[in-house]
Write a protein that holds these residues in place. Structure first.
Motif, PDB file in Angstrom:
ATOM      1  N   GLU A  44       0.686  -1.317  -0.095  1.00 39.10           N
ATOM      2  CA  GLU A  44       0.091  -0.031  -0.134  1.00 39.10           C
ATOM      3  C   GLU A  44       0.845   1.305  -0.096  1.00 39.10           C
ATOM      4  O   GLU A  44       1.808   1.375   0.593  1.00 39.10           O
ATOM      5  CB  GLU A  44      -0.945   0.029   1.239  1.00 39.10           C
ATOM      6  CG  GLU A  44      -1.794   1.347   1.343  1.00 39.10           C
ATOM      7  CD  GLU A  44      -2.602   0.950   2.516  1.00 39.10           C
ATOM      8  OE1 GLU A  44      -3.748   0.649   2.542  1.00 39.10           O
ATOM      9  OE2 GLU A  44      -2.214   1.500   3.660  1.00 39.10           O
ATOM     10  N   ARG A  46       0.623   5.091   0.744  1.00 44.84           N
ATOM     11  CA  ARG A  46      -0.460   5.924   1.466  1.00 44.84           C
ATOM     12  C   ARG A  46       0.343   7.467   1.860  1.00 44.84           C
ATOM     13  O   ARG A  46       1.370   7.544   2.077  1.00 44.84           O
ATOM     14  CB  ARG A  46      -0.508   5.485   2.944  1.00 44.84           C
ATOM     15  CG  ARG A  46      -1.518   6.225   3.840  1.00 44.84           C
ATOM     16  CD  ARG A  46      -1.845   5.683   4.983  1.00 44.84           C
ATOM     17  NE  ARG A  46      -2.451   4.258   4.882  1.00 44.84           N
ATOM     18  CZ  ARG A  46      -2.847   3.537   5.765  1.00 44.84           C
ATOM     19  NH1 ARG A  46      -2.350   3.693   7.216  1.00 44.84           N
ATOM     20  NH2 ARG A  46      -3.640   2.445   5.717  1.00 44.84           N
ATOM     21  N   GLY A  53       4.285   7.107   2.150  1.00 46.06           N
ATOM     22  CA  GLY A  53       4.738   6.010   2.839  1.00 46.06           C
ATOM     23  C   GLY A  53       4.366   4.496   2.041  1.00 46.06           C
ATOM     24  O   GLY A  53       3.194   4.483   1.294  1.00 46.06           O
ATOM     25  N   PHE A  55       3.998   0.360   2.722  1.00 43.74           N
ATOM     26  CA  PHE A  55       3.891  -0.636   3.418  1.00 43.74           C
ATOM     27  C   PHE A  55       3.772  -1.901   2.935  1.00 43.74           C
ATOM     28  O   PHE A  55       2.932  -1.882   1.885  1.00 43.74           O
ATOM     29  CB  PHE A  55       2.606  -0.481   4.547  1.00 43.74           C
ATOM     30  CG  PHE A  55       2.435  -1.722   5.450  1.00 43.74           C
ATOM     31  CD1 PHE A  55       3.025  -2.040   6.446  1.00 43.74           C
ATOM     32  CD2 PHE A  55       1.669  -2.610   4.971  1.00 43.74           C
ATOM     33  CE1 PHE A  55       3.037  -3.030   7.025  1.00 43.74           C
ATOM     34  CE2 PHE A  55       1.343  -3.832   5.573  1.00 43.74           C
ATOM     35  CZ  PHE A  55       2.026  -4.087   6.792  1.00 43.74           C
ATOM     36  N   THR A  56       4.444  -2.847   3.052  1.00 44.69           N
ATOM     37  CA  THR A  56       4.448  -4.258   2.256  1.00 44.69           C
ATOM     38  C   THR A  56       4.522  -5.398   3.144  1.00 44.69           C
ATOM     39  O   THR A  56       5.319  -5.273   4.271  1.00 44.69           O
ATOM     40  CB  THR A  56       5.369  -4.260   1.137  1.00 44.69           C
ATOM     41  OG1 THR A  56       5.035  -5.452   0.379  1.00 44.69           O
ATOM     42  CG2 THR A  56       6.783  -4.166   1.382  1.00 44.69           C
ATOM     43  N   ARG A  57       3.538  -6.267   2.780  1.00 48.21           N
ATOM     44  CA  ARG A  57       3.818  -7.679   3.595  1.00 48.21           C
ATOM     45  C   ARG A  57       3.959  -8.836   2.676  1.00 48.21           C
ATOM     46  O   ARG A  57       2.813  -8.891   1.953  1.00 48.21           O
ATOM     47  CB  ARG A  57       2.602  -7.813   4.651  1.00 48.21           C
ATOM     48  CG  ARG A  57       2.670  -9.086   5.513  1.00 48.21           C
ATOM     49  CD  ARG A  57       1.386  -9.237   6.289  1.00 48.21           C
ATOM     50  NE  ARG A  57       1.475 -10.241   6.888  1.00 48.21           N
ATOM     51  CZ  ARG A  57       1.016 -11.518   6.973  1.00 48.21           C
ATOM     52  NH1 ARG A  57       0.064 -11.611   5.781  1.00 48.21           N
ATOM     53  NH2 ARG A  57       0.970 -12.350   7.586  1.00 48.21           N
ATOM     54  N   GLY A  86      11.830   0.034   8.514  1.00 49.03           N
ATOM     55  CA  GLY A  86      11.225  -0.856   8.529  1.00 49.03           C
ATOM     56  C   GLY A  86      11.918  -2.269   8.845  1.00 49.03           C
ATOM     57  O   GLY A  86      13.450  -2.097   9.379  1.00 49.03           O
TER      58      GLY A  86
END
Length: 120
Positions: A44, A46, A53, A55-57, A86
């Motif tokens: 994502e 954002r 920003g 974010f990744t999983r 991170g």
């Protein structure tokens, strides 16, 4: 830069400047519908107070894990602030590897309380 990340996430089909990555990596941040993670893969972008920003999983296979450095090199020059970015963890490791950004480069530290080794 945002379009390159969107391409890696599978949100857009074509992106100028992505050709070099297509042959090497494929889409590094695209969700895998057959992931072995308990829960979904996700990535994502954002908009935050001071910039974007990410974010990744994701679950990356052993032969793909080396591409984390390529991804960090891609985003490091655009980090809004120096400091913690991170972490990632190999499925067989107990401790994570943290990464941070400073001066357009990234650094890694394995385990807790160790000094980063700056790259870039």
């Amino acid at each position: 830069m945002l379009d390159v990340l969107r391409w890696h996430m599978g949100l857009i089909d074509d992106c100028p400047g992505v050709d070099e990555y297509k042959e090497m990596t494929g889409r590094l941040l695209a969700a895998d519908p057959n992931t072995r993670l308990p829960g979904p893969d996700l990535a994502e972008l954002r908009l935050q107070d001071d910039g974007w920003g990410l974010f990744t999983r994701s679950l990356w296979l052993d032969d793909e894990i080396g591409w984390i450095g390529e991804l960090l090199e891609l985003v490091a020059p655009y980090a809004a602030h120096d400091g913690y970015g991170g972490y990632f963890r190999d499925v067989n490791d107990v401790e994570p590897t943290a990464f941070g950004f400073a001066g357009g480069a990234y650094g890694l530290t394995r385990g807790f309380g160790n000094a980063p080794r700056w790259q870039g």
